[in-house]
Scaffold this active site. Structure first.
Site, PDB file in Angstrom:
ATOM      1  CE  LYS A  68      -4.026   1.708   0.345  1.00  0.00           C
ATOM      2  NZ  LYS A  68      -3.958   2.599  -0.922  1.00  0.00           N
ATOM      3  CE  LYS A  92       3.669   7.436   6.677  1.00  0.00           C
ATOM      4  NZ  LYS A  92       2.916   8.560   5.987  1.00  0.00           N
ATOM      5  CE  LYS A 104       4.621   7.215  -1.444  1.00  0.00           C
ATOM      6  NZ  LYS A 104       4.583   7.375  -0.762  1.00  0.00           N
ATOM      7  CB  THR A 188      -3.478  13.742   6.559  1.00  0.00           C
ATOM      8  OG1 THR A 188      -2.829  12.568   5.165  1.00  0.00           O
ATOM      9  CG2 THR A 188      -1.425  13.609   6.808  1.00  0.00           C
ATOM     10  CG  ASN A 218      -4.747  17.568   1.959  1.00  0.00           C
ATOM     11  OD1 ASN A 218      -5.729  17.704   1.807  1.00  0.00           O
ATOM     12  ND2 ASN A 218      -4.586  16.482   1.959  1.00  0.00           N
ATOM     13  CB  SER A 345      -5.970   4.639   1.769  1.00  0.00           C
ATOM     14  OG  SER A 345      -5.357   5.434   1.077  1.00  0.00           O
TER      15      SER A 345
HETATM   16  P1  NAD Z   1       0.789  20.324   0.036  1.00  0.00           P
HETATM   17  O1  NAD Z   1       1.395  20.897  -1.161  1.00  0.00           O
HETATM   18  O2  NAD Z   1      -0.496  20.278  -0.014  1.00  0.00           O
HETATM   19  O3  NAD Z   1       0.729  21.555   1.624  1.00  0.00           O
HETATM   20  C1  NAD Z   1       2.574  21.309   1.360  1.00  0.00           C
HETATM   21  C2  NAD Z   1       2.215  23.526   2.104  1.00  0.00           C
HETATM   22  O4  NAD Z   1       3.159  23.422   2.588  1.00  0.00           O
HETATM   23  C3  NAD Z   1       1.947  24.517   1.652  1.00  0.00           C
HETATM   24  O5  NAD Z   1       1.133  25.798   1.815  1.00  0.00           O
HETATM   25  C4  NAD Z   1       3.129  25.046   1.369  1.00  0.00           C
HETATM   26  O6  NAD Z   1       3.113  26.279   0.940  1.00  0.00           O
HETATM   27  C5  NAD Z   1       4.051  25.114   2.570  1.00  0.00           C
HETATM   28  N1  NAD Z   1       5.505  24.992   1.922  1.00  0.00           N
HETATM   29  C6  NAD Z   1       6.048  24.929   1.028  1.00  0.00           C
HETATM   30  N2  NAD Z   1       7.064  25.126   1.255  1.00  0.00           N
HETATM   31  C7  NAD Z   1       6.976  26.434   3.038  1.00  0.00           C
HETATM   32  C8  NAD Z   1       8.130  26.154   3.908  1.00  0.00           C
HETATM   33  N3  NAD Z   1       8.961  26.136   2.884  1.00  0.00           N
HETATM   34  N4  NAD Z   1       8.095  26.872   4.736  1.00  0.00           N
HETATM   35  C9  NAD Z   1       6.791  26.941   4.918  1.00  0.00           C
HETATM   36  N5  NAD Z   1       5.468  26.335   4.122  1.00  0.00           N
HETATM   37  C10 NAD Z   1       6.009  25.638   2.893  1.00  0.00           C
HETATM   38  O7  NAD Z   1       1.094  19.445   0.947  1.00  0.00           O
HETATM   39  P2  NAD Z   1       0.100  17.920   2.151  1.00  0.00           P
HETATM   40  O8  NAD Z   1      -0.363  17.597   1.065  1.00  0.00           O
HETATM   41  O9  NAD Z   1      -0.191  19.065   2.794  1.00  0.00           O
HETATM   42  O10 NAD Z   1       1.385  17.546   2.045  1.00  0.00           O
HETATM   43  C11 NAD Z   1       2.872  18.202   3.769  1.00  0.00           C
HETATM   44  C12 NAD Z   1       3.401  17.162   4.386  1.00  0.00           C
HETATM   45  O11 NAD Z   1       2.550  16.317   4.366  1.00  0.00           O
HETATM   46  C13 NAD Z   1       4.574  16.566   3.464  1.00  0.00           C
HETATM   47  O12 NAD Z   1       5.523  16.102   3.563  1.00  0.00           O
HETATM   48  C14 NAD Z   1       3.692  15.123   2.197  1.00  0.00           C
HETATM   49  O13 NAD Z   1       4.185  14.167   2.427  1.00  0.00           O
HETATM   50  C15 NAD Z   1       2.624  14.807   4.240  1.00  0.00           C
HETATM   51  N6  NAD Z   1       2.172  13.890   3.987  1.00  0.00           N
HETATM   52  C16 NAD Z   1       0.525  14.526   3.316  1.00  0.00           C
HETATM   53  C17 NAD Z   1      -0.108  13.851   3.546  1.00  0.00           C
HETATM   54  C18 NAD Z   1      -1.437  14.064   2.665  1.00  0.00           C
HETATM   55  O14 NAD Z   1      -3.141  13.077   2.514  1.00  0.00           O
HETATM   56  N7  NAD Z   1      -2.194  15.082   2.187  1.00  0.00           N
HETATM   57  C19 NAD Z   1      -0.348  12.279   3.631  1.00  0.00           C
HETATM   58  C20 NAD Z   1       1.590  11.455   4.662  1.00  0.00           C
HETATM   59  C21 NAD Z   1       1.728  12.927   4.225  1.00  0.00           C
END
Ligand code: NAD
Length: 419
Positions: A68, A92, A104, A188, A218, A345
């Site tokens: 997954k 995880k 992945k 998340t 997100n 998921s």
């Molecule tokens: P996203 O692209 O929706 O949001 C990322 C945010 O980070 C944006 O607001 C962007 O402007 C900001 N950002 C980028 N560079 C920055 C900086 N230098 N300083 C401050 N903010 C900054 O991504 P997401 O889905 O929210 O994911 C964020 C993290 O969470 C990633 O590492 C992702 O792998 C992890 N994650 C997300 C999910 C998910 O379901 N969305 C699940 C597991 C892990």
């Protein structure tokens, strides 16, 4: 900051293998993916030309269930990176005690340069290229960086065309109309919230703790909203354009409205901060929810939070970890804190297999109790072994995978004897 995720994941597995005194053959198994597929992905450009980009789908372990993990569309995607991320997915799902393994996928492409038609052509071509290696009992992709429910809907549709049968359980993160689950888009954040509330209780921190969130995408924006509704004070948030701060607690809805209107939280009417100032802010909880490698050793030394919860994947460098280990800062690692997405998921996959649709409150309750259980399991290992939560989560994950491998070996031996 780019971290070598493959190297890091192998080092983490090695540390856990040392702690568990694993046999060399088990270590070998964990070091390399069970199945690795590198493919060519041809797709049609809007000018009628055929373009070809490399893609990957890697199943690190299926000992505990079908592999997954997400699907990443990014120009920097490599087979090594995908393998490293697949390894972390095995850990995880095991830490979360889900009946799943880890995998992945990715395509080395810049999707921001592609039109909607080009994206669809690319995604469907990728689905055809990996179709033999995925399936509800084999390997179940999901969204990751730069992919979302529409990509998953295309993959599910293309897989159905190839197999001649509708199999929504082949991917998760689909739209509700295509068999997605309630709660997937906020999973998340909801998982992270559950971990934060349970950790505050364990550490005896106040229920109106002050929280700083780096990243308002997100994960970060939903988390800010949920925590504010719980009565915590979200004192600072940031995105790639800047950070805003209010020691009394920001009006999260107003910050979100500003971001929706102007594209950045930095335009919100509040004090602004530099990125370094954000990390050094006096607060109880710090949540890196942006990119990997955000906190290096120098930034770690400036952190004043009592609790760090990794909503992002790999936000702390090993140097940061070393600095924080010398101080009384509790770090809830990504393999646990950001596992809400893969957990919902899993629920989506289970609903598809059973032909069910669970109401949103049921999904939320199941997620919250599973996150709390995983945190408590990890905390118990940390206390028993006298290690931090990151090392404990790795030990717990590797131990559960190894138990499943050994059960499988024992079953094979019994079958040999019986035949
Ligand atoms: P996203 O692209 O929706 O949001 C990322 C945010 O980070 C944006 O607001 C962007 O402007 C900001 N950002 C980028 N560079 C920055 C900086 N230098 N300083 C401050 N903010 C900054 O991504 P997401 O889905 O929210 O994911 C964020 C993290 O969470 C990633 O590492 C992702 O792998 C992890 N994650 C997300 C999910 C998910 O379901 N969305 C699940 C597991 C892990």
């Amino acid at each position: 900051m780019t971290l070598d995720l493959h190297e890091l994941s192998l080092a983490a597995v090695d540390d856990a293998a040392d702690a568990l005194d694993l046999d060399p053959w088990l270590r070998e198994l964990l070091h390399r993916p069970e199945r690795s597929l590198a493919v060519q992905v041809p797709y049609v450009g809007d000018d009628g030309s055929i373009r070809v980009v490399p893609g990957y789908r890697i199943a690190h372990s299926t000992a505990r269930g079908p592999a997954k993990g997400g699907t990443r569309f990014h120009p920097d995607v490599t087979g090594e990176e995908v393998a490293g991320l697949a390894t972390l997915m095995s850990i995880k799902t095991a830490v979360m005690n889900l009946p799943l393994g880890g995998g992945k996928g990715g395509v080395s492409v810049d999707p921001k340069q592609l039109s909607e038609q080009e994206l669809e052509s690319l995604t469907r071509s990728y689905a055809r290229a990996i179709a033999a290696n995925i399936g509800p009992d084999l390997d179940v992709p999901a969204p990751d960086v730069n992919t979302s429910e529409r990509h998953m809907d295309w993959i599910a549709d293309e897989y159905g065309r190839i197999t001649g049968a509708s199999s929504p359980a082949v991917v998760t993160g689909k739209s509700l109309a295509a068999g997605g689950s309630h709660g997937r888009d906020t999973a998340t954040a909801a998982g992270c919230r559950a971990v934060i509330l349970a950790s505050l209780e364990r550490l005896g921190l106040p229920a109106d703790a002050r929280v700083v969130i780096q990243g308002f995408g997100n994960a970060g924006s939903h988390l800010a909203r949920l925590l504010a509704a719980d009565g915590l004070r979200v004192v600072a948030v940031s995105d790639s354009r800047g950070a805003v701060h209010d020691p009394a607690g920001l009006d999260v809805a107003a910050v979100a409205a500003t971001k929706a209107a102007t594209g950045s939280v930095a335009d919100h009417d509040a004090d602004t901060l530099t990125e370094d100032e954000l990390f050094a802010l006096d607060c109880d909880v710090l949540v890196p929810a942006a990119l990997e490698g955000a906190v290096d050793g120098e930034r770690a030394a400036s952190i004043r939070a009592r609790l760090i919860v990794e909503a992002a994947n790999g936000p702390l460098t090993p140097a940061a970890d070393a600095v924080l280990a010398d101080r009384t800062v509790t770090v809830v690692p990504d393999v646990l804190a950001s596992a809400g997405g893969v957990t919902v998921s899993c629920y989506e996959w289970q609903q598809n297999l059973r032909g069910e649709r669970w109401p949103a409150p049921k999904v939320a309750e199941k997620l919250e109790s599973r996150m709390a259980a995983a945190l408590h399991d990890t905390w118990r290992v940390a206390e028993d072994r006298g290690v931090g939560l990151r090392a404990a989560a790795m030990v717990l994950g590797v131990e559960r995978i190894v138990e499943a491998i050994e059960r499988r070996e024992a079953r094979d031996e019994a079958d040999d004897i019986a035949s």
